[in-house]
Design a protein around this motif. Sequence first.
Motif, short mmCIF file in Angstrom:
data_model
loop_
_atom_site.label_atom_id
_atom_site.label_comp_id
_atom_site.label_asym_id
_atom_site.label_seq_id
_atom_site.Cartn_x
_atom_site.Cartn_y
_atom_site.Cartn_z
N ASP A 12 -69.05 -39.16 45.76
CA ASP A 12 -69.27 -38.17 44.70
C ASP A 12 -67.90 -37.65 44.28
OD1 ASP A 12 -72.19 -37.89 44.38
OD2 ASP A 12 -72.16 -37.22 46.47
N SER A 13 -67.46 -38.09 43.12
CA SER A 13 -66.12 -37.73 42.65
C SER A 13 -66.13 -37.59 41.13
CB SER A 13 -65.09 -38.79 43.05
OG SER A 13 -64.96 -38.86 44.45
N SER A 14 -65.00 -37.26 40.56
CA SER A 14 -64.84 -37.28 39.11
C SER A 14 -63.69 -38.20 38.76
CB SER A 14 -64.59 -35.87 38.58
OG SER A 14 -65.74 -35.07 38.70
N VAL A 15 -63.77 -38.75 37.57
CA VAL A 15 -62.76 -39.69 37.08
C VAL A 15 -62.12 -39.11 35.83
CG1 VAL A 15 -62.42 -41.97 36.03
CG2 VAL A 15 -63.92 -41.72 38.02
N LEU A 16 -60.81 -39.18 35.76
CA LEU A 16 -60.08 -38.74 34.57
C LEU A 16 -60.02 -39.91 33.59
CD1 LEU A 16 -58.65 -36.20 33.57
CD2 LEU A 16 -56.53 -37.10 34.52
N ARG A 20 -63.50 -39.81 27.62
CA ARG A 20 -64.59 -38.92 28.03
C ARG A 20 -64.12 -37.67 28.77
NH1 ARG A 20 -68.79 -42.80 31.00
NH2 ARG A 20 -69.85 -40.79 31.29
N GLY A 21 -62.86 -37.57 29.11
CA GLY A 21 -62.37 -36.39 29.81
C GLY A 21 -62.54 -36.52 31.31
N ILE A 22 -63.24 -35.55 31.92
CA ILE A 22 -63.55 -35.61 33.35
C ILE A 22 -65.00 -36.06 33.49
CG2 ILE A 22 -63.84 -34.27 35.46
CD1 ILE A 22 -61.60 -32.49 34.67
N ILE A 23 -65.18 -37.20 34.14
CA ILE A 23 -66.52 -37.78 34.28
C ILE A 23 -67.00 -37.64 35.72
CG2 ILE A 23 -67.92 -39.83 33.91
CD1 ILE A 23 -65.52 -41.03 32.37
N GLY A 24 -68.06 -36.90 35.93
CA GLY A 24 -68.66 -36.85 37.26
C GLY A 24 -69.30 -38.19 37.58
N GLN A 25 -69.05 -38.70 38.77
CA GLN A 25 -69.57 -40.01 39.15
C GLN A 25 -70.13 -39.99 40.57
OE1 GLN A 25 -70.31 -42.53 37.57
NE2 GLN A 25 -68.91 -43.02 35.92
N SER A 26 -71.15 -40.83 40.78
CA SER A 26 -71.69 -41.07 42.12
C SER A 26 -71.89 -42.57 42.27
CB SER A 26 -73.03 -40.35 42.31
OG SER A 26 -72.88 -38.95 42.19
N TRP A 27 -71.26 -43.14 43.29
CA TRP A 27 -71.37 -44.58 43.54
C TRP A 27 -71.88 -44.83 44.95
CZ3 TRP A 27 -66.13 -43.40 41.63
CH2 TRP A 27 -65.96 -43.69 40.27
N VAL A 61 -61.18 -41.09 48.52
CA VAL A 61 -61.66 -40.85 47.15
C VAL A 61 -62.82 -39.87 47.03
CG1 VAL A 61 -60.90 -43.10 46.27
CG2 VAL A 61 -63.18 -42.89 47.27
N ASP A 62 -63.51 -39.55 48.10
CA ASP A 62 -64.72 -38.73 47.95
C ASP A 62 -64.37 -37.27 47.65
OD1 ASP A 62 -67.62 -38.52 48.07
OD2 ASP A 62 -67.32 -37.34 49.88
N HIS A 63 -65.15 -36.66 46.75
CA HIS A 63 -64.96 -35.26 46.36
C HIS A 63 -63.53 -34.97 45.89
CE1 HIS A 63 -68.92 -34.72 48.12
NE2 HIS A 63 -68.96 -33.52 47.59
N LYS A 64 -63.02 -35.92 45.11
CA LYS A 64 -61.69 -35.78 44.52
C LYS A 64 -61.76 -36.04 43.02
CE LYS A 64 -59.21 -37.50 48.64
NZ LYS A 64 -57.93 -36.80 48.85
N LEU A 65 -60.70 -35.70 42.32
CA LEU A 65 -60.51 -36.16 40.96
C LEU A 65 -59.71 -37.45 41.04
CD1 LEU A 65 -60.74 -35.84 37.90
CD2 LEU A 65 -58.65 -34.47 37.96
#
Length: 290
Positions: A12-16, A20-27, A61-65
């Motif tokens: 569970d992280s976000s991608v810059l 789209r800006g900051i994208i919340g993601q779950s993989w 990578v988890d819970h990071k930008l």
Amino acid sequence: MKLFVKDLTVIDSSVLDYSRGIIGQSWLVDIVLHGDLNEQSMILDFGIVKKLIKSTVDELVDHKLIVPAHAKFCDVMSDGAFTYVDAWREHSESIHLACPDQAFALIPAEQITLANLEAYLTEQLMLRLPNNVKKLDVKLREEKIDGAEYCYSHGLRKHLGNCQRIAHGHRSTIEILRNDERDPALEASWAERWKDIYLAEHCDMVSVSEVSLSRAGMAALTPEHYCFKYQAPQGEFQLAISKSIVEIMPTETTVENIAQYIADTLAKDCSDSLTVFAYEGVGKGAIASA
């Protein structure tokens, strides 16, 4: 010989991202280990696989930008105590952060894709695996969602774990029951409202004079930015972000409060019975009624 583990963990992280800006993601994370059998007639004990690889993925990578460190649209700088990230988006919007180093995953790429994120994790994990493991396949995949979804980013100031990091996120589904029946139109409407949203708590908002970003970040601030700042157990977190991609809540942005916020907001224009199932990533969430 190969050893596989499906659904090893969830990131569970976000991608810059430039568009789209900051994208919340779950993989979801699947792995396959290729190698020789050890003295126990195993490639690697499942207990070690789950503990070692999961903890490493969490650390990396988890819970990071997740930041594409070589991208032209962003600058990254560290002074040893804080990492400063400045990103300029399409339409003249911008995002600026000053956070402890562990709040970011800096990936040596021009943009974040599943392929280069998988390659990064594979390279880092292979350094920590025993010599009889000759190859590792890391596969990241999104949960299959049949219905509405949204991607949100946030930070939880009071959280004792990694949720305190100001820009991590989740890709989530939403289910809204109207008089005990699913209402796809309401679900789709809310998913569109919160597409790539940053959710903030009102009390974390500060004035421009109260943030200490990079020199470029401070120079880029305009009245069209919200500024947020808080002290948490891992350190001080600061964020300035274009108002167009923010929704401010009156409470902390926990999934429990998110579910109730959605229910209460919908109830203002609807006299029917409403029940909201708000998810936080994969397979977990909160239920609220109005």
